[in-house]
Scaffold this motif. Structure first.
Motif, PDB file in Angstrom:
ATOM      1  N   PRO A   1       0.809  -1.221   0.000  1.00  0.00           N
ATOM      2  CA  PRO A   1       0.000   0.000   0.000  1.00  0.00           C
ATOM      3  C   PRO A   1       0.839   1.266   0.000  1.00  0.00           C
ATOM      4  O   PRO A   1       0.400   2.294  -0.510  1.00  0.00           O
ATOM      5  CB  PRO A   1      -0.821  -0.099   1.291  1.00  0.00           C
ATOM      6  CG  PRO A   1      -0.795  -1.534   1.667  1.00  0.00           C
ATOM      7  CD  PRO A   1       0.461  -2.087   1.111  1.00  0.00           C
TER       8      PRO A   1
ATOM      9  N   THR B   1       1.580   1.594  -3.852  1.00  0.00           N
ATOM     10  CA  THR B   1       0.414   1.798  -4.713  1.00  0.00           C
ATOM     11  C   THR B   1      -0.473   2.941  -4.248  1.00  0.00           C
ATOM     12  O   THR B   1      -1.272   3.446  -5.024  1.00  0.00           O
ATOM     13  CB  THR B   1      -0.431   0.510  -4.767  1.00  0.00           C
ATOM     14  OG1 THR B   1      -0.881   0.192  -3.452  1.00  0.00           O
ATOM     15  CG2 THR B   1       0.361  -0.638  -5.351  1.00  0.00           C
TER      16      THR B   1
ATOM     17  N   ALA C   1      -2.826   2.617  -2.060  1.00  0.00           N
ATOM     18  CA  ALA C   1      -4.131   2.074  -1.695  1.00  0.00           C
ATOM     19  C   ALA C   1      -4.297   2.099  -0.180  1.00  0.00           C
ATOM     20  O   ALA C   1      -3.329   2.062   0.577  1.00  0.00           O
ATOM     21  CB  ALA C   1      -4.268   0.647  -2.206  1.00  0.00           C
ATOM     22  N   GLN C   2      -5.533   2.171   0.246  1.00  0.00           N
ATOM     23  CA  GLN C   2      -5.820   2.137   1.675  1.00  0.00           C
ATOM     24  C   GLN C   2      -5.824   0.699   2.159  1.00  0.00           C
ATOM     25  O   GLN C   2      -6.220  -0.210   1.442  1.00  0.00           O
ATOM     26  CB  GLN C   2      -7.180   2.769   1.968  1.00  0.00           C
ATOM     27  CG  GLN C   2      -7.253   4.228   1.622  1.00  0.00           C
ATOM     28  CD  GLN C   2      -8.645   4.791   1.909  1.00  0.00           C
ATOM     29  OE1 GLN C   2      -9.538   4.059   2.296  1.00  0.00           O
ATOM     30  NE2 GLN C   2      -8.789   6.079   1.709  1.00  0.00           N
TER      31      GLN C   2
END
Length: 118
Positions: A91, A94, A96-97
């Motif tokens: 994460p 990327t 992302a969460q």
């Protein structure tokens, strides 16, 4: 049965023809004595061996390799597809969460041994 070693077509032709003639002779003698089951078995073997001799004769005339010799050659290497670049699932990379359900709920608690439980 013999691995990668095979008989040359000339030897195979002569052996098959000779054994086919011997089997045909045995079939004729069995039929003359009215023993029909051995006559049929010897006759079938004679036909099989003569057909094998004819196949070997065809290999000699056409200059073909034996079927096992053609399959023994190594195949040409197949082209390798290009591999895509490795994708990261981190994460931090990327953006992302992280899933809150996957977090460790007992992060601050110490692990208790099962030997001390009653």
């Amino acid at each position: 049965m013999l691995g990668q070693r095979r008989l040359p077509p000339q030897v195979l032709f002569l052996l098959s023809l000779l054994l086919g003639l011997l089997a045909a002779t045995a079939a004729y003698r069995s039929a003359s004595a009215e023993n029909w089951l051995p006559a049929a078995l010897w006759g079938g073997l004679a036909v099989w061996l003569v057909v094998d001799a004819v196949r070997a004769l065809g290999w000699m005339k056409h200059g073909r390799n034996l079927p096992a010799q053609t399959s023994a050659q190594p195949p040409a290497p197949a082209p390798q597809p290009s591999t895509p670049p490795a994708l990261s699932v981190d994460p931090a990379v990327t953006g992302a969460q992280t899933n809150p359900l996957l977090r460790d709920p007992q992060a601050g608690r110490s692990v208790q041994s099962t030997d001390q439980l009653d």
